[in-house]
Design a protein around this motif. Structure first.
Motif, PDB file in Angstrom:
ATOM      1  N   LEU A 188      49.963  64.060  20.572  1.00  0.00           N
ATOM      2  CA  LEU A 188      49.477  65.039  19.775  1.00  0.00           C
ATOM      3  C   LEU A 188      49.777  66.363  19.825  1.00  0.00           C
ATOM      4  CD1 LEU A 188      45.901  63.530  18.519  1.00  0.00           C
ATOM      5  CD2 LEU A 188      48.241  63.185  17.464  1.00  0.00           C
ATOM      6  N   ALA A 189      49.927  67.413  19.148  1.00  0.00           N
ATOM      7  CA  ALA A 189      50.104  68.809  19.376  1.00  0.00           C
ATOM      8  C   ALA A 189      49.121  69.630  18.708  1.00  0.00           C
ATOM      9  CB  ALA A 189      51.536  69.043  19.774  1.00  0.00           C
ATOM     10  N   ALA A 190      48.896  70.824  18.704  1.00  0.00           N
ATOM     11  CA  ALA A 190      48.388  71.874  17.865  1.00  0.00           C
ATOM     12  C   ALA A 190      48.487  73.265  18.360  1.00  0.00           C
ATOM     13  CB  ALA A 190      47.136  71.455  17.473  1.00  0.00           C
ATOM     14  N   SER A 191      48.529  74.221  17.546  1.00  0.00           N
ATOM     15  CA  SER A 191      48.374  75.443  17.649  1.00  0.00           C
ATOM     16  C   SER A 191      46.906  76.215  17.181  1.00  0.00           C
ATOM     17  CB  SER A 191      49.457  76.528  17.236  1.00  0.00           C
ATOM     18  OG  SER A 191      49.313  77.821  17.397  1.00  0.00           O
ATOM     19  N   GLN A 192      46.113  77.018  17.905  1.00  0.00           N
ATOM     20  CA  GLN A 192      44.702  77.141  17.344  1.00  0.00           C
ATOM     21  C   GLN A 192      44.366  78.449  18.161  1.00  0.00           C
ATOM     22  OE1 GLN A 192      41.783  74.345  19.025  1.00  0.00           O
ATOM     23  NE2 GLN A 192      40.847  74.237  17.148  1.00  0.00           N
TER      24      GLN A 192
END
Length: 340
Positions: free
Chosen positions: A162-166
């Motif tokens: 999983l990956a995300a920008s936050q």
């Protein structure tokens, strides 16, 4: 957390001591901390802040906006930030799913599992806390998915990527004009089962590090250094394994960093930092390693979790500050990021 030497109960905090010196202060603290249910505490706090908000005028809100470090807009250019995020997303290996994370996580997400002092995160009156690092929320989701897989097959070793920008916020004070209380981080996690002989560790560490090297190349960075720190003696052979796996990548140097002090007690086994040079300036752009979070969240000692984080603001600002060639900063950023 440091405790008062006399009682062992009250944190050493002058402001808190002053508050508790009032009548019924310690008793009130105990009541709020453990003497009522979470729902009742939320009801009480909502009413407290409703009454406080009712007393504030627009002028007072404006004064707070001018002075509160948590609410000031970021100095980084939006276009540079967006293009840097695009570069981070486009470089992801196949199999990674990009999530849109919520701005809050359950209360104690950063302290119960990740051992971060609760005073460094922003708690809400509804039993949650503002996100301080995307890898924490990604770890929760990855562990949830792994739990479902294990319920269906107790020996499941299918990895979750999983990956995300936050945009995250941290409550501790930072020195320097560019060290804001909020900033953008790009995180990725890989969760799975220990398959023996450190195969999980070697495979996925190499994948995370190759990803980091690709991102740095895509944004036009040079002289990228990956520095590995081994927190357990048994992980030593991994250094040569990583050098072998990354040998074909130009401009990448893999070395050992035994003197690293940060992250000990947070990471287990292996951790790393990533440094690169942009516009002649060397900067730290990434950090990661193995953690025990998935073991704690799933209750399964065979689970493994690798996390990586990258400072999006820092990369974007470095790209826009490169020496000009007649182009605008946003044009330079676009050219650097989309260079093949």
């Amino acid at each position: 957390m440091t405790r008062d030497d006399l009682t062992g109960d009250i944190p050493v905090n002058p402001a808190l001591r002053r508050v508790l010196a009032t009548a019924d202060g310690p008793e009130l603290l105990e009541l709020l901390a453990s003497g009522m249910s979470g729902a009742d505490l939320t009801t009480l706090l909502l009413e407290v802040f409703r009454r406080r908000a009712d007393r504030l005028s627009p002028a007072e809100v404006m004064r707070r906006y001018r002075s509160d470090r948590f609410v000031a807009p970021a100095p980084v250019e939006f276009t540079a930030l967006r293009r840097t995020e695009d570069a981070l997303v486009s470089a992801l290996p196949d199999g990674f799913e990009v999530l849109v994370l919520a701005p809050v996580v359950p209360l104690a997400t950063h302290s119960a599992v990740a051992t971060v002092d609760p005073r460094k995160v922003i708690a809400t009156v509804r039993g949650s806390e503002v996100a301080a690092d995307p890898t924490n929320a990604l770890a929760l989701e990855a562990s949830h998915r792994r739990s479902l897989a294990l319920a269906a097959d107790p020996r499941s070793n299918a990895p979750v990527r999983l990956a995300a920008s936050q945009r995250v916020a941290r409550a501790q004070s930072f020195n320097g004009p560019k060290n804001l209380a909020h900033f953008q981080l790009f995180g990725l996690v890989t969760a799975g089962r220990d398959t023996g002989n450190r195969l999980f560790e070697h495979r996925h560490l190499a994948e995370h590090l190759r990803y980091a090297a690709r991102v740095m190349a895509d944004v036009g960075a040079q002289d990228t250094k990956i520095r590995l720190t081994f927190l357990e003696d048994a992980t030593g052979p991994t250094l040569e394994q990583m050098r072998h796996d990354l040998a074909g990548l130009p401009g990448i140097q893999v070395s050992q960093d035994p003197d690293r002090t940060t992250g000990r007690g947070y990471y287990t086994g292996i951790c790393f930092k990533i440094y690169t040079s942009i516009g002649g300036h060397q900067l730290e752009v990434g950090d990661g390693g193995f953690v025990q979070w998935s073991q704690l969240l799933t209750g399964n000692r065979k689970e493994r979790l690798l996390i990586s984080g990258f400072g999006v603001d820092r990369l974007a600002e470095a790209l826009t500050s490169q020496p000009g060639t007649g182009e605008s900063s946003s044009q330079q950023t676009s050219r650097a990021i989309h260079r093949s």
